[in-house]
Design a protein around this motif. Structure first.
Motif, short mmCIF file in Angstrom:
data_model
loop_
_atom_site.label_atom_id
_atom_site.label_comp_id
_atom_site.label_asym_id
_atom_site.label_seq_id
_atom_site.Cartn_x
_atom_site.Cartn_y
_atom_site.Cartn_z
N MET A 1 0.83 -1.21 0.00
CA MET A 1 0.00 0.00 0.00
C MET A 1 0.86 1.25 0.00
SD MET A 1 -3.03 -1.02 2.68
CE MET A 1 -3.76 0.60 2.52
N LEU A 2 1.98 1.19 0.70
CA LEU A 2 2.86 2.36 0.78
C LEU A 2 3.43 2.71 -0.59
CD1 LEU A 2 4.21 4.46 2.58
CD2 LEU A 2 6.08 2.84 2.96
N ILE A 3 3.80 1.70 -1.37
CA ILE A 3 4.35 2.00 -2.70
C ILE A 3 3.24 2.52 -3.61
CG2 ILE A 3 3.99 -0.26 -3.77
CD1 ILE A 3 7.08 2.01 -4.11
N ALA A 4 1.99 2.10 -3.36
CA ALA A 4 0.88 2.60 -4.16
C ALA A 4 0.58 4.06 -3.85
CB ALA A 4 -0.37 1.75 -3.93
N ALA A 5 1.04 4.55 -2.69
CA ALA A 5 0.82 5.95 -2.32
C ALA A 5 1.58 6.90 -3.23
CB ALA A 5 1.23 6.18 -0.87
N VAL A 6 2.47 6.36 -4.06
CA VAL A 6 3.22 7.22 -4.97
C VAL A 6 2.29 7.86 -6.01
CG1 VAL A 6 3.76 5.41 -6.66
CG2 VAL A 6 5.32 7.34 -6.39
N PHE A 7 1.16 7.21 -6.31
CA PHE A 7 0.25 7.76 -7.31
C PHE A 7 -0.46 9.02 -6.81
CE2 PHE A 7 0.72 3.25 -8.45
CZ PHE A 7 1.18 3.39 -9.75
N PRO A 8 -1.11 9.03 -5.64
CA PRO A 8 -1.65 10.31 -5.16
C PRO A 8 -0.57 11.34 -4.87
CG PRO A 8 -1.87 8.61 -3.48
CD PRO A 8 -1.47 7.92 -4.74
N LEU A 9 0.65 10.86 -4.53
CA LEU A 9 1.74 11.80 -4.30
C LEU A 9 2.10 12.52 -5.60
CD1 LEU A 9 3.93 12.99 -2.47
CD2 LEU A 9 5.37 11.02 -3.04
N ILE A 10 2.18 11.78 -6.70
CA ILE A 10 2.47 12.40 -8.00
C ILE A 10 1.36 13.38 -8.39
CG2 ILE A 10 2.69 11.93 -10.47
CD1 ILE A 10 4.09 9.32 -9.73
N MET A 11 0.13 12.97 -8.16
CA MET A 11 -1.00 13.84 -8.51
C MET A 11 -0.98 15.12 -7.68
SD MET A 11 -5.00 12.78 -8.76
CE MET A 11 -6.20 13.91 -9.49
N THR A 12 -0.65 14.98 -6.40
CA THR A 12 -0.56 16.16 -5.54
C THR A 12 0.52 17.10 -6.03
OG1 THR A 12 -1.32 14.87 -3.62
CG2 THR A 12 -0.20 16.95 -3.17
N ALA A 13 1.68 16.55 -6.40
CA ALA A 13 2.78 17.38 -6.87
C ALA A 13 2.43 18.08 -8.18
CB ALA A 13 4.03 16.53 -7.05
N VAL A 14 1.80 17.36 -9.10
CA VAL A 14 1.45 17.95 -10.40
C VAL A 14 0.42 19.06 -10.22
CG1 VAL A 14 0.35 17.49 -12.62
CG2 VAL A 14 2.04 15.90 -11.72
N LEU A 15 -0.61 18.80 -9.44
CA LEU A 15 -1.64 19.82 -9.23
C LEU A 15 -1.11 20.99 -8.40
CD1 LEU A 15 -4.70 17.49 -8.54
CD2 LEU A 15 -4.39 19.02 -10.50
N GLY A 16 -0.09 20.72 -7.59
CA GLY A 16 0.49 21.79 -6.79
C GLY A 16 1.18 22.84 -7.63
N VAL A 17 1.72 22.43 -8.77
CA VAL A 17 2.41 23.38 -9.65
C VAL A 17 1.53 23.81 -10.82
CG1 VAL A 17 4.65 22.43 -9.07
CG2 VAL A 17 3.44 21.54 -11.04
N TYR A 18 0.34 23.28 -10.87
CA TYR A 18 -0.58 23.63 -11.96
C TYR A 18 -1.19 25.00 -11.70
CZ TYR A 18 -4.75 23.61 -14.91
OH TYR A 18 -5.73 23.94 -15.80
N HIS A 19 -1.17 25.83 -12.70
CA HIS A 19 -1.78 27.15 -12.59
C HIS A 19 -2.80 27.26 -13.72
CE1 HIS A 19 1.07 28.58 -9.59
NE2 HIS A 19 2.03 28.06 -10.33
N GLN A 20 -4.04 27.44 -13.34
CA GLN A 20 -5.08 27.57 -14.35
C GLN A 20 -4.99 28.94 -15.00
OE1 GLN A 20 -8.97 26.75 -12.86
NE2 GLN A 20 -9.94 26.83 -14.85
N GLU A 21 -4.97 28.96 -16.32
CA GLU A 21 -4.85 30.21 -17.03
C GLU A 21 -6.10 31.05 -16.83
OE1 GLU A 21 -4.05 29.54 -21.08
OE2 GLU A 21 -2.09 28.63 -20.75
N ASP A 22 -5.87 32.32 -16.60
CA ASP A 22 -6.96 33.27 -16.44
C ASP A 22 -7.12 34.03 -17.75
OD1 ASP A 22 -8.88 34.97 -15.61
OD2 ASP A 22 -7.69 35.96 -14.04
#
Length: 204
Positions: free
Chosen positions: A135-156
């Motif tokens: 389960m711990l290794i599977a946590a890499v998927f939400p971790l990647i999603m969190t990192a990607v969305l953290g740097v995502y900036h929606q264009e205004d």
């Protein structure tokens, strides 16, 4: 655990269908990915079984928006992408559904092997410890999603008309600016014309 997972995932999607237009999807997806990551870590490192139960259940709420939310975000970002974009998203989803459980199973089997190294802080018997490593290794998927969305900036795509007017119009001279419009012709804009145009845009 799986029952609560399913119920909360269903409630999350129903809530998104009812009130989804009231919030921006990118921050909502970021919150869901963070919640999912927390649930994974709670299930892995929780010292009591009830913690694993809570983590498993609320993980359903965390993943509830991921699939419809990513579709909504992608269609809003690329409105002309059409069917090929959704085909790529479906393919990526299928790959994730296959790769995630496979990777978790491989790590679980490796953790069962004699002499395998175990991470400190994971409690339980040998079987539980091995599954928690998976389960711990599977946590890499939400971790990647969190990192990607953290740097995502929606264009205004909005324009600050007042700032544009104040920066441009006061510096104009007395000459009018020629503006060529296809199929219409050339018109000349001066301070008065731009002032009227800005007022009309703001009123619209």
């Amino acid at each position: 655990g799986p029952c609560v997972f399913g119920v909360l995932m269903g409630l999350g999607r129903v809530g998104y269908g009812l009130w989804g237009q009231k919030f921006r999807i990118a921050p909502a997806l970021f919150g869901c990915s963070v919640l999912t990551l927390i649930c994974y870590l709670l299930s892995v490192f929780g010292s009591l079984p009830v913690f694993s139960l809570i983590g498993c259940g609320f993980c359903g709420l965390g993943v509830s928006l991921m699939w419809p939310g990513v579709l909504s975000l992608s269609s809003g970002k690329y409105p002309r992408a059409g069917a090929p974009m959704f085909a790529v998203l479906a393919l990526a989803g299928d790959l994730g559904c296959s790769l995630g459980p496979w990777l978790s199973g491989v790590v679980t089997d490796l953790a069962k092997a004699p002499g395998a190294l175990h991470m400190a802080g994971i409690a339980g018997d040998a079987e539980q410890i091995a599954m928690k490593h998976g389960m711990l290794i599977a946590a890499v998927f939400p971790l990647i999603m969190t990192a990607v969305l953290g740097v995502y900036h929606q264009e205004d795509n909005t324009i600050d008309i007042d700032a544009l007017y104040n920066a441009f119009v006061p510096n104009m001279g007395t000459d009018k600016i020629p503006l060529t419009i296809p199929k219409i012709g050339t018109i000349k804009l001066g301070k008065d014309e731009i002032d009227i145009l800005c007022r009309l845009i703001k009123e619209a």
